[in-house]
Design a protein around this motif. Structure first.
Motif, PDB file in Angstrom:
ATOM      1  N   SER A   7     -19.136 -27.238 -41.977  1.00 13.54           N
ATOM      2  CA  SER A   7     -19.688 -27.472 -40.849  1.00 13.54           C
ATOM      3  C   SER A   7     -18.423 -27.652 -39.954  1.00 13.54           C
ATOM      4  O   SER A   7     -18.809 -27.722 -38.676  1.00 13.54           O
ATOM      5  CB  SER A   7     -20.397 -28.472 -41.152  1.00 13.54           C
ATOM      6  N   GLU A  11     -17.833 -25.805 -36.357  1.00 17.16           N
ATOM      7  CA  GLU A  11     -17.808 -26.634 -35.104  1.00 17.16           C
ATOM      8  C   GLU A  11     -16.524 -26.179 -34.107  1.00 17.16           C
ATOM      9  O   GLU A  11     -16.437 -26.032 -33.309  1.00 17.16           O
ATOM     10  CB  GLU A  11     -18.075 -27.981 -35.176  1.00 17.16           C
ATOM     11  N   PHE A  14     -16.378 -22.717 -32.770  1.00 25.86           N
ATOM     12  CA  PHE A  14     -17.183 -22.794 -31.643  1.00 25.86           C
ATOM     13  C   PHE A  14     -16.326 -23.464 -30.627  1.00 25.86           C
ATOM     14  O   PHE A  14     -16.910 -23.331 -29.219  1.00 25.86           O
ATOM     15  CB  PHE A  14     -18.559 -22.935 -31.891  1.00 25.86           C
ATOM     16  N   ALA A  35     -16.874 -16.211 -33.458  1.00 26.32           N
ATOM     17  CA  ALA A  35     -17.838 -17.329 -33.041  1.00 26.32           C
ATOM     18  C   ALA A  35     -17.857 -17.077 -31.573  1.00 26.32           C
ATOM     19  O   ALA A  35     -18.930 -17.222 -30.917  1.00 26.32           O
ATOM     20  CB  ALA A  35     -17.102 -18.676 -33.379  1.00 26.32           C
ATOM     21  N   ASN A  70     -27.037 -25.236 -33.528  1.00 28.57           N
ATOM     22  CA  ASN A  70     -26.008 -26.392 -33.682  1.00 28.57           C
ATOM     23  C   ASN A  70     -24.848 -26.273 -32.812  1.00 28.57           C
ATOM     24  O   ASN A  70     -24.137 -26.907 -32.211  1.00 28.57           O
ATOM     25  CB  ASN A  70     -25.451 -26.543 -35.184  1.00 28.57           C
ATOM     26  N   ASN A  71     -24.524 -24.851 -32.679  1.00 31.16           N
ATOM     27  CA  ASN A  71     -23.201 -24.328 -31.971  1.00 31.16           C
ATOM     28  C   ASN A  71     -23.164 -23.722 -30.645  1.00 31.16           C
ATOM     29  O   ASN A  71     -22.394 -23.735 -29.781  1.00 31.16           O
ATOM     30  CB  ASN A  71     -22.109 -23.746 -32.912  1.00 31.16           C
TER      31      ASN A  71
END
Length: 234
Positions: A7, A11, A14, A35, A70-71
């Motif tokens: 994770s 992150e 991205f 991404a 999330n991203n």
């Protein structure tokens, strides 16, 4: 498949920034490129991204949705807010952003009354479509109001545009309606969703007018050249 598994690395992949991938690109640069590509597809081709996602198997859908929630979605919402905040002020349309709940409230004022609707961006946008809810309307028949709501929902769901572009098109349609212009009786828009043209081609029998693009599609799919309403030769 190209994105990192952890994770924290995901992150970082991205995170916005300049990406220069030349010869001999590293695996990390490829992950950043993957991404970036997904973010750009979701931003500029949300309808396409949604269609692609729905055709995946359930396991892949879950993975893509988690990554997007999330991203990607937070960045897209921030961009939508920037577009609305920096847009030119309209004389009769006021846009208010509720950032905490990802809502845009559009208020259309006419004389002493007003109409209000709320556009909500879901937590998994663009995989989940935007929703349009009616908040308040004054001086508009229920059937007409439902038609306008459907038009806006259709545009936001199937067209590759921003919330602001959809609301601006909705405003122009409402403006023309109050000016007495009738909608095209094929798509039920006054301004065409793609080229923003008015319905100009009229039937000699029933006198109803249509967008040229809508008529062309009607003639092509129905394999005849009759009026969509009265069925007389056009």
């Amino acid at each position: 498949k190209l994105l990192p598994k952890s994770s924290s690395r995901l992150e970082d992949a991205f995170a916005p920034g300049y990406l220069d991938v030349g010869q001999g690109a590293t695996s990390w640069e490829l992950q950043q490129l993957a991404a970036s590509c997904w973010v750009q597809v979701c931003r500029h081709l949300p309808a396409f991204a949604r269609q692609w996602w729905t055709r995946l198997d359930k396991e892949s859908q879950g993975t893509v949705e988690k990554i997007t929630c999330n991203n990607v979605t937070p960045a897209l919402w921030a961009k939508e807010v920037d577009i609305i905040v920096s847009s030119e002020k309209s004389e009769n349309l006021t846009l208010k952003v509720r950032e905490s709940v990802r809502e845009v409230v559009a208020t259309y004022s006419i004389d002493e009354g007003s109409m209000e609707l709320v556009v909500t961006l879901p937590s998994n946008y663009p995989l989940g479509g935007l929703t349009v809810d009616s908040a308040r309307r004054v001086g508009v028949e229920t059937a007409q109001w439902r038609k306008w709501m459907l038009q806006l929902t259709t545009f936001l769901t199937h067209q590759n545009g921003s919330i602001y572009e959809g609301l601006n098109l909705w405003k122009k349609n409402v403006d023309k309606r109050f000016e007495g212009v009738e909608e095209c009786y094929i798509c039920f828009y006054i301004l065409h969703g793609s080229n923003h043209q008015l319905p100009k081609l009229g039937c000699r029998t029933c006198k109803k007018k249509f967008h040229s693009a809508c008529l062309y599609k009607w003639f092509s799919t129905s394999n005849n050249s009759t009026c969509p309403l009265c069925r007389n030769l056009f």
